[in-house]
Design an enzyme around this catalytic site. Structure first.
Site, mmCIF file in Angstrom:
data_model
loop_
_atom_site.group_PDB
_atom_site.id
_atom_site.type_symbol
_atom_site.label_atom_id
_atom_site.label_comp_id
_atom_site.label_asym_id
_atom_site.label_seq_id
_atom_site.Cartn_x
_atom_site.Cartn_y
_atom_site.Cartn_z
ATOM 1 N N HIS A 129 24.765 -15.491 18.091
ATOM 2 C CA HIS A 129 24.804 -14.650 16.905
ATOM 3 C C HIS A 129 23.923 -15.246 15.824
ATOM 4 O O HIS A 129 23.623 -16.442 15.848
ATOM 5 C CB HIS A 129 26.233 -14.433 16.383
ATOM 6 C CG HIS A 129 26.974 -15.692 16.052
ATOM 7 N ND1 HIS A 129 27.482 -16.541 17.008
ATOM 8 C CD2 HIS A 129 27.301 -16.235 14.857
ATOM 9 C CE1 HIS A 129 28.098 -17.556 16.413
ATOM 10 N NE2 HIS A 129 27.994 -17.392 15.109
ATOM 11 N N HIS A 173 23.508 -15.515 11.635
ATOM 12 C CA HIS A 173 24.120 -15.332 10.315
ATOM 13 C C HIS A 173 23.054 -14.836 9.342
ATOM 14 O O HIS A 173 21.969 -15.408 9.260
ATOM 15 C CB HIS A 173 24.663 -16.660 9.769
ATOM 16 C CG HIS A 173 25.818 -17.198 10.527
ATOM 17 N ND1 HIS A 173 27.118 -16.980 10.130
ATOM 18 C CD2 HIS A 173 25.877 -17.951 11.651
ATOM 19 C CE1 HIS A 173 27.933 -17.585 10.977
ATOM 20 N NE2 HIS A 173 27.198 -18.175 11.916
#
Length: 137
Positions: free
Chosen positions: A101, A103
């Protein structure tokens, strides 16, 4: 492939509700439930890859292009003063959920988010060691 035990797989694929900012066939962008700053979001691929070293290059390239696009839209919408785009790999690097992922962290003057480090010094010895090791690979 999805990991049935992965919370980010469940969120990315809509099995768990989220505050979704963007979605396409491969990614979902959501607001982080534990934000570093106002507007902190996560880019989640819908397929499961533990980290940067597992995600296929084509999908990784698209993830970072999406990060640039979303950061620009968020900067305009939120009026933030800067932006961090962060991607952690491994426990030592701060990764806590082992699903790739990115941020997206809007930064505001004096927000005290604490995303920084104390600069060290690149010694001649360390430089030569690193260059030698990298050239060997």
């Amino acid at each position: 492939m999805k990991d049935v035990n992965c919370i980010f797989c469940k969120i990315a694929n809509g099995d768990i509700p989220s505050a979704t900012l963007y979605e396409d066939d491969d990614f979902r962008v959501i607001l982080d439930l534990g934000p570093a700053t106002k507007g902190h979001a996560l880019i989640l691929p819908k397929e499961h890859f533990a980290n940067l070293f597992e995600i296929p290059e084509e999908l990784e390239t698209r993830a970072f292009a999406l990060a640039k696009k979303m950061a620009g839209k968020m900067k305009d919408a939120l009026g933030c003063d800067g932006f961090n785009i962060v991607q952690n790999n491994g426990i030592a690097a701060g990764q806590t959920v082992f699903h790739f992922h990115i941020h997206l962290i809007p930064r505001y003057d004096h927000d005290e988010a604490g995303i920084s480090w104390k600069p060290g010094t690149l010694t001649e010895e360390a430089k030569e060691e690193i260059l030698s090791k990298m050239r060997a690979n």
